[in-house]
Scaffold this motif. Structure first.
Motif, mmCIF file in Angstrom:
data_model
loop_
_atom_site.group_PDB
_atom_site.id
_atom_site.type_symbol
_atom_site.label_atom_id
_atom_site.label_comp_id
_atom_site.label_asym_id
_atom_site.label_seq_id
_atom_site.Cartn_x
_atom_site.Cartn_y
_atom_site.Cartn_z
ATOM 1 N N LEU A 94 0.849 -1.195 0.000
ATOM 2 C CA LEU A 94 0.000 0.000 0.000
ATOM 3 C C LEU A 94 0.883 1.243 0.000
ATOM 4 O O LEU A 94 1.727 1.414 0.884
ATOM 5 C CB LEU A 94 -0.925 0.018 1.203
ATOM 6 N N MET A 97 1.307 3.767 3.026
ATOM 7 C CA MET A 97 1.822 3.257 4.317
ATOM 8 C C MET A 97 3.309 3.005 4.206
ATOM 9 O O MET A 97 3.801 2.641 3.140
ATOM 10 C CB MET A 97 1.157 1.916 4.655
ATOM 11 N N LEU A 105 0.073 -4.598 8.712
ATOM 12 C CA LEU A 105 -1.368 -4.552 8.399
ATOM 13 C C LEU A 105 -2.128 -5.869 8.647
ATOM 14 O O LEU A 105 -3.177 -5.852 9.296
ATOM 15 C CB LEU A 105 -1.572 -4.051 6.959
ATOM 16 N N ARG A 108 -2.625 -6.249 12.327
ATOM 17 C CA ARG A 108 -3.563 -5.262 12.867
ATOM 18 C C ARG A 108 -4.997 -5.629 12.519
ATOM 19 O O ARG A 108 -5.903 -5.459 13.310
ATOM 20 C CB ARG A 108 -3.251 -3.892 12.264
ATOM 21 N N TYR A 109 -5.177 -6.124 11.292
ATOM 22 C CA TYR A 109 -6.536 -6.394 10.833
ATOM 23 C C TYR A 109 -7.091 -7.713 11.393
ATOM 24 O O TYR A 109 -8.233 -7.776 11.812
ATOM 25 C CB TYR A 109 -6.560 -6.422 9.295
ATOM 26 N N HIS A 110 -6.241 -8.740 11.369
ATOM 27 C CA HIS A 110 -6.754 -10.073 11.737
ATOM 28 C C HIS A 110 -6.396 -10.519 13.153
ATOM 29 O O HIS A 110 -6.939 -11.490 13.651
ATOM 30 C CB HIS A 110 -6.234 -11.119 10.751
ATOM 31 N N ARG A 119 3.082 -7.167 18.363
ATOM 32 C CA ARG A 119 2.958 -7.040 16.898
ATOM 33 C C ARG A 119 4.198 -6.378 16.315
ATOM 34 O O ARG A 119 4.733 -6.818 15.297
ATOM 35 C CB ARG A 119 1.708 -6.212 16.544
ATOM 36 N N ARG A 155 5.138 -9.520 4.480
ATOM 37 C CA ARG A 155 3.723 -9.279 4.805
ATOM 38 C C ARG A 155 2.898 -10.552 4.615
ATOM 39 O O ARG A 155 2.032 -10.873 5.439
ATOM 40 C CB ARG A 155 3.186 -8.153 3.911
#
Lengths: 243, 259
Positions: A94, A97, A105, A108-110, A119, A155
């Motif tokens: 992205l 970012m 990401l 953070r999301y999952h 994290r 990632r």
């Protein structure tokens, strides 16, 4: 035979930019490391896209981790996708970012329940392993192609996937970092059962590490098996991809 | 000719259906929240509100002030000749609060944020970011569309009300300075002309315009497929279609109510 992580059963689908159709029948066992090799427009990337559920085949079926990709909604696909790490030819970091936030990401999301500290620790460990620590606060536009690709692989591995689908993971990556990448994938395979499918356009260290090579040409599998066996039977035009 | 009309009608209906689907999915994502990605989605929402709402305050202030000044200048100089000098307040209410406030705010938001959303999503599509999000199991509707839509709707609503207040203030400034209409007379004139329906309608229009603009701009941004040259094309379409849709909604809301 061990349980299959990925099955492409009697798959037939048109190949964009080629008069040929991809026609494959592949079964990849859980924990196997398979390298798809061959020239451009031979169908390698399409197999990765089929496996990731981005493309539906014209005929046949694609099953990944026991889930058949067929006409479901994105919300139905998401639980399977969380178990799979995919990096396409376009890594898709992205642009708004930093590299650190890109790799963070998925966590953070999952994995919202994790603490910020754990994290950050997990992300920094991945970045360090791939030689990206000094780049953590840079945006994708400020990174080299190889760094972007390594960031995208980091990632893709953040959620400890069961299957890793990599389309040309060594594109733009220098020779030393290709070895680092290969070692990184092998370490992850040693940690837990990880099925790896990589598409390669040229010879790379990944070929040495693969359990099995699948040589493709014009959408057809020309040879399939361990590297030595494939090297013996592969047509002359594909020999340079496996030797 | 009939074939052409039929084709265009079907295309229009399909387009509206696509917008409605996008909008309803975003509403579902809003009202059926999950724990997954809540903080990340909130972060995107806050950024959208800051960009669409807070950052737009200076330009909105200037335009609203100038519009208020222009309208009251015209009304204040022309109406007394017709013996209707006391209708300055009505003119402000009818033109600004009922109509121009919501419309011009919508145009500001389309020009600033709508085009930015279409461009951003278009670029994300071409650079593979949208596909990468899907591959990470991140819902495009929940993570990309819903926060932008909610941010734009809330910002549009607040900016519309703000625009109305500032435009009336601008009108008062010129009324006081040039037309020597005293403050109490101006306020009395405006409050007498202003009804609850007017305030409600301006809010309803703000909500409807915000929803329409957000849906149109997200739709066109995500419609970009394979080339960067599509980005400005889709952005232009998003802008034009947003303007047209806002005017259509305005007609649909205004005509039955005030005719």
């Amino acid at each position: 035979m061990s349980e299959a992580a990925l099955v492409l059963e009697q798959v037939r689908t048109p190949m964009f930019g080629s008069p040929h159709h991809l026609e494959v029948d592949l079964r990849i066992a859980a924990g196997e490391f398979v390298a798809l090799v061959g020239p451009s427009r031979s169908g390698k990337s399409l197999i990765i896209e089929l496996a990731a559920g981005l493309v539906s085949p014209e005929a046949g079926r694609v099953v990944l981790l026991g889930h058949e990709w067929s006409g479901g909604s994105e919300s139905e696909y998401n639980p399977v996708r969380i178990r799979v790490g995919t990096v396409l030819e376009q890594p898709g970091l992205l642009n708004n970012m930093t590299l650190f936030n890109n790799v963070l990401l998925p966590l953070r999301y999952h994995r919202g329940a994790l603490s910020d500290r754990s994290r950050e620790h997990a992300v920094m460990a991945q970045l360090e392993r791939l030689g990206l620590t000094p780049m953590r606060d840079r945006f994708p536009a400020e990174l080299s192609h190889g760094e972007v690709r390594r960031g995208a692989i980091a990632r893709a591995c953040m959620l400890d996937p069961e299957v890793l689908l990599l389309d040309d993971p060594v594109a733009g990556v220098d020779a030393e970092m290709q070895l680092v990448l290969k070692a990184y994938v092998e370490e992850r395979r040693a940690d837990h059962s990880l099925t790896v499918v990589v598409a390669l356009r040229a010879w790379s260290p990944f070929i040495e590490g693969a359990d099995r090579l699948v040589a493709l040409h014009d959408g057809r599998v020309k040879a399939d098996g361990p590297r030595d066996a494939v090297a013996e039977v592969v047509p002359e035009a594909l020999r340079r991809y496996v030797e | 000719m009939i074939e052409w009309v039929g084709r265009k009608t079907i295309a229009g209906a399909t387009y509206l259906a696509a917008l409605a689907t996008l909008f309803s999915q975003a509403v579902l994502d809003l009202v059926l929240p999950t724990q997954q990605g809540r903080r990340e989605t909130l972060r995107v929402l806050v950024r959208q509100i800051l960009f669409t709402g807070v950052d737009a305050l200076p330009v909105t202030t200037v335009i609203a002030l100038l519009l208020g000044i222009i309208i009251v200048t015209q009304a204040g100089t022309q109406l007394p000749r017709l013996g209707a000098g006391g209708l300055v307040g009505s003119i402000i209410v009818v033109t600004v609060i009922r109509e121009l406030g919501p419309l011009i705010t919508a145009f500001i938001v389309v020009g600033r944020s709508g085009t930015a959303i279409a461009t951003e999503l278009g670029t994300m599509s071409v650079t593979g970011e949208v596909v990468a999000l899907r591959l990470m199991g991140i819902s495009i509707s929940r993570f990309v569309i819903m926060p932008r839509m909610v941010g734009m709707v809330l910002s549009m609503l607040c900016l519309t009300l703000y625009f109305d207040v500032v435009a009336v203030l601008g009108g008062y400034l010129i009324a006081d300075a040039q037309l020597t209409i005293p403050f109490y007379a101006f306020v009395e004139s405006v409050t007498k002309a202003l009804s609850t329906t007017d305030v409600l309608m301006t809010a309803v229009k703000g909500l409807c315009f915000g929803s329409a603009v957000a849906a149109v701009c997200c739709h066109h941004g995500l419609a970009v497929r394979s080339s960067f040259t599509e980005v400005p094309q889709q952005t232009t379409r998003a802008m034009i279609n947003s303007f047209i849709l806002c005017l259509l909604i305005d007609v649909v809301v205004t005509v039955p109510l005030y005719l």
